[in-house]
Scaffold this motif. Structure first.
Motif, short mmCIF file in Angstrom:
data_model
loop_
_atom_site.label_atom_id
_atom_site.label_comp_id
_atom_site.label_asym_id
_atom_site.label_seq_id
_atom_site.Cartn_x
_atom_site.Cartn_y
_atom_site.Cartn_z
N THR A 28 -19.97 60.67 51.53
CA THR A 28 -18.19 61.07 51.92
C THR A 28 -18.35 60.25 50.17
O THR A 28 -16.94 61.07 49.50
CB THR A 28 -17.83 60.83 52.42
OG1 THR A 28 -18.07 59.38 52.44
CG2 THR A 28 -17.98 61.16 53.72
N GLY A 29 -18.29 59.45 49.13
CA GLY A 29 -18.20 59.40 48.27
C GLY A 29 -18.74 59.84 46.86
O GLY A 29 -18.03 59.31 46.13
N THR A 30 -19.74 60.90 46.93
CA THR A 30 -20.15 61.52 45.59
C THR A 30 -19.17 62.66 45.84
O THR A 30 -19.08 64.05 45.04
CB THR A 30 -21.17 61.81 45.65
OG1 THR A 30 -21.91 62.43 46.62
CG2 THR A 30 -21.65 59.84 45.72
N ASP A 31 -18.09 62.97 47.00
CA ASP A 31 -18.13 64.78 46.01
C ASP A 31 -16.41 65.33 46.38
O ASP A 31 -15.83 64.21 45.81
CB ASP A 31 -17.24 64.97 48.42
CG ASP A 31 -18.81 64.79 49.12
OD1 ASP A 31 -19.76 65.12 48.67
OD2 ASP A 31 -19.12 64.30 49.99
N ASP A 32 -16.34 66.35 45.54
CA ASP A 32 -15.45 66.50 44.71
C ASP A 32 -14.03 67.15 46.17
O ASP A 32 -12.62 66.57 45.61
CB ASP A 32 -15.81 68.11 43.73
CG ASP A 32 -16.74 67.49 42.78
OD1 ASP A 32 -16.71 65.51 42.23
OD2 ASP A 32 -17.73 68.23 42.44
N GLU A 67 7.94 69.48 46.51
CA GLU A 67 8.07 68.65 46.24
C GLU A 67 7.47 66.92 46.56
O GLU A 67 7.50 66.18 45.73
CB GLU A 67 9.38 68.27 46.92
CG GLU A 67 10.29 69.77 46.91
CD GLU A 67 11.52 69.17 46.94
OE1 GLU A 67 11.90 68.50 48.23
OE2 GLU A 67 12.62 69.56 46.88
N ALA A 68 6.79 67.18 47.35
CA ALA A 68 5.17 66.25 47.68
C ALA A 68 4.02 65.99 47.12
O ALA A 68 3.61 65.33 47.15
CB ALA A 68 5.12 65.81 48.96
N SER A 69 4.11 66.55 45.86
CA SER A 69 3.31 67.45 45.51
C SER A 69 1.79 67.81 45.64
O SER A 69 0.77 67.77 45.32
CB SER A 69 2.37 66.33 44.56
OG SER A 69 4.02 65.66 43.46
N LEU A 70 2.26 68.63 46.95
CA LEU A 70 1.25 69.81 47.71
C LEU A 70 1.60 70.66 47.67
O LEU A 70 2.28 71.80 46.83
CB LEU A 70 1.15 68.88 48.93
CG LEU A 70 1.49 67.57 49.34
CD1 LEU A 70 1.61 67.52 50.73
CD2 LEU A 70 -0.81 67.17 49.07
N ASN A 91 -4.04 68.70 48.61
CA ASN A 91 -3.00 67.23 48.13
C ASN A 91 -4.02 67.25 46.15
O ASN A 91 -5.72 67.13 46.23
CB ASN A 91 -3.87 66.08 48.22
CG ASN A 91 -2.49 65.31 47.03
OD1 ASN A 91 -2.80 65.78 46.33
ND2 ASN A 91 -2.54 63.90 48.12
N PRO A 92 -3.94 68.31 45.07
CA PRO A 92 -4.79 68.73 44.02
C PRO A 92 -5.18 67.21 43.35
O PRO A 92 -6.08 66.84 42.58
CB PRO A 92 -4.26 69.32 43.09
CG PRO A 92 -2.85 69.50 44.37
CD PRO A 92 -2.41 68.98 45.48
N ILE A 120 -10.49 76.60 49.37
CA ILE A 120 -11.27 76.80 47.75
C ILE A 120 -9.97 77.19 46.71
O ILE A 120 -9.92 77.10 45.55
CB ILE A 120 -11.91 77.15 47.39
CG1 ILE A 120 -12.82 76.98 48.91
CG2 ILE A 120 -12.54 77.92 47.02
CD1 ILE A 120 -14.46 77.36 50.06
N HIS A 121 -9.56 78.34 47.12
CA HIS A 121 -8.79 79.26 46.10
C HIS A 121 -7.48 77.85 45.91
O HIS A 121 -8.05 78.06 44.13
CB HIS A 121 -7.75 79.82 47.28
CG HIS A 121 -6.32 80.29 45.83
ND1 HIS A 121 -6.56 81.64 45.23
CD2 HIS A 121 -5.10 80.62 46.63
CE1 HIS A 121 -5.17 81.88 44.77
NE2 HIS A 121 -3.95 81.47 45.88
N TRP A 122 -7.07 77.09 45.67
CA TRP A 122 -5.80 76.50 45.26
C TRP A 122 -6.82 75.55 44.87
O TRP A 122 -6.19 74.73 43.53
CB TRP A 122 -4.70 75.71 46.56
CG TRP A 122 -4.21 76.35 47.30
CD1 TRP A 122 -3.78 77.77 46.55
CD2 TRP A 122 -3.49 76.46 48.61
NE1 TRP A 122 -2.82 78.47 47.80
CE2 TRP A 122 -2.84 77.18 48.56
CE3 TRP A 122 -4.16 75.14 49.29
CZ2 TRP A 122 -1.75 77.70 49.95
CZ3 TRP A 122 -3.46 75.37 51.15
CH2 TRP A 122 -1.76 76.76 50.49
N ALA A 123 -8.00 74.63 45.05
CA ALA A 123 -8.65 73.71 44.47
C ALA A 123 -9.39 74.20 42.88
O ALA A 123 -9.76 74.12 42.02
CB ALA A 123 -9.65 73.26 45.19
N THR A 124 -9.75 75.76 43.11
CA THR A 124 -10.04 75.98 42.14
C THR A 124 -9.32 76.60 41.24
O THR A 124 -9.48 76.48 40.05
CB THR A 124 -10.99 77.44 42.33
OG1 THR A 124 -10.52 78.28 43.21
CG2 THR A 124 -12.38 76.97 43.01
#
Length: 318
Positions: A28-32, A67-70, A91-92, A120-124
């Motif tokens: 889990t340490g290498t995942d985006d 407002e919570a940056s989410l 959480n971007p 995935i939509h929000w992350a991309t």
């Protein structure tokens, strides 16, 4: 971009990982991105997925998340009092996303067919890309991207193409970059087609065993099981195409004005993928200006359709 899944059961993790086209990750340490699927019992908190409370917030839910940056959304209930979407938050900054449900049995029926599509939509989108409800065919790293309403022939054309030896980056949802060169990327490793369409392309032997149907009456299957090597990771987008079931003797292409294809491209971004509508509008505008736009009049022969697409991608319109 890699994704680590955190799921309530090994069987569910295996299904979702396969449909995302990869193995379950343990490092889990290498995942985006880290996507979690949860229900109250998994964290011992009965109020963790209190949809009645979330829904009572109405539009304030998305505002409070912002407002919570989410980024977040909670679906309204359907006629059976089940949410139309899980309570989804992303959480971007950290790349962590969560889907909460009162019970896994209450997941909307389309969730497993397009795992974590909102996250995935929000992350991309955060990375300047866009997830689109579109299908694709690829030859020699050149892709044709199909947009249009359900029933326009997108999935049938994709199945016809891979049966003819072409590749696909995706049949239902894909990720597209518009700058500097438009390019389409794979999201899910899954094709959806009605039994009649499968029978038409794969033949009656494909239906000798009973096939489970999804909520739309379609079969969901991994195309690599029938057409090994048919999934491509990415390709340059050289044509945006609006297919039309014409039942003609021969498949033909005719130029389409960008402004006439734009509503279909734009709708494929935000109609089923809420959030970031303004930037999605800008993205669809840029994409339709940079990529030639066409109408495709489909014949009744799936293999003729596949040959027509290959000729187009390899040699252009003749």
């Amino acid at each position: 971009m890699s994704i680590c899944l955190h799921m309530p059961s090994a069987a569910m993790a295996d299904l979702y990982a396969r449909r995302l086209g990869g193995a379950i990750k343990t490092n889990t340490g290498t995942d985006d991105l880290h996507f979690h699927m949860g229900e109250p019992s998994s964290v011992g908190s009965p109020g963790a997925a209190n949809f009645a409370f979330y829904q009572s917030l109405g539009p304030d839910f998305e505002r409070l998340a912002g407002e919570a940056s989410l980024v977040g959304i909670v679906g309204r209930t359907d006629t059976h009092n089940n949410p139309t979407e899980p309570c989804t938050l992303f959480n971007p900054r950290t790349g962590v996303g969560v889907q909460w449900v009162t019970s896994l049995a209450h997941l909307p029926p389309w969730d497993a067919g397009s795992p974590f599509r909102l996250l995935i939509h929000w992350a991309t989108a955060q990375r300047g890309m866009r997830m689109m409800h579109a299908s694709s065919l690829v030859s020699r790293q050149r892709a044709m991207l199909f947009v249009g309403e359900g029933g326009s022939g997108k999935s049938g054309t994709t199945l016809a193409g891979i049966a003819s030896g072409l590749q696909t980056v995706g049949d239902d949802y894909v990720v597209v970059t518009a700058d500097p060169v438009p390019r389409v990327h794979r999201v899910h490793q899954l094709l959806k087609q009605d039994p009649a369409g499968i029978n038409r392309v794969l033949g009656p032997h494909a239906l000798e065993t009973s096939l489970a149907l999804n909520w739309q009456g379609k079969v969901e299957f991994d195309p690599e099981l029938h057409f090994r090597g048919c999934m491509a990771e990415s390709a340059d987008v050289v044509a945006l195409v609006l297919p039309r079931i014409a039942r003609a003797d021969q498949t033909t292409f005719e130029p389409l004005r960008p402004q006439d294809l734009f509503p279909h491209a734009a709708a494929s971004i935000w109609q089923q993928l809420p959030g970031a509508q303004k930037s999605g509008f800008v993205f669809a505008t840029a994409l339709t200006r940079r990529v030639p736009t066409w109408r495709m009049n489909l014949s009744s022969d799936p293999f003729e359709i596949g040959r027509a697409v290959r000729r187009f991608l390899d040699h252009g319109v003749t």
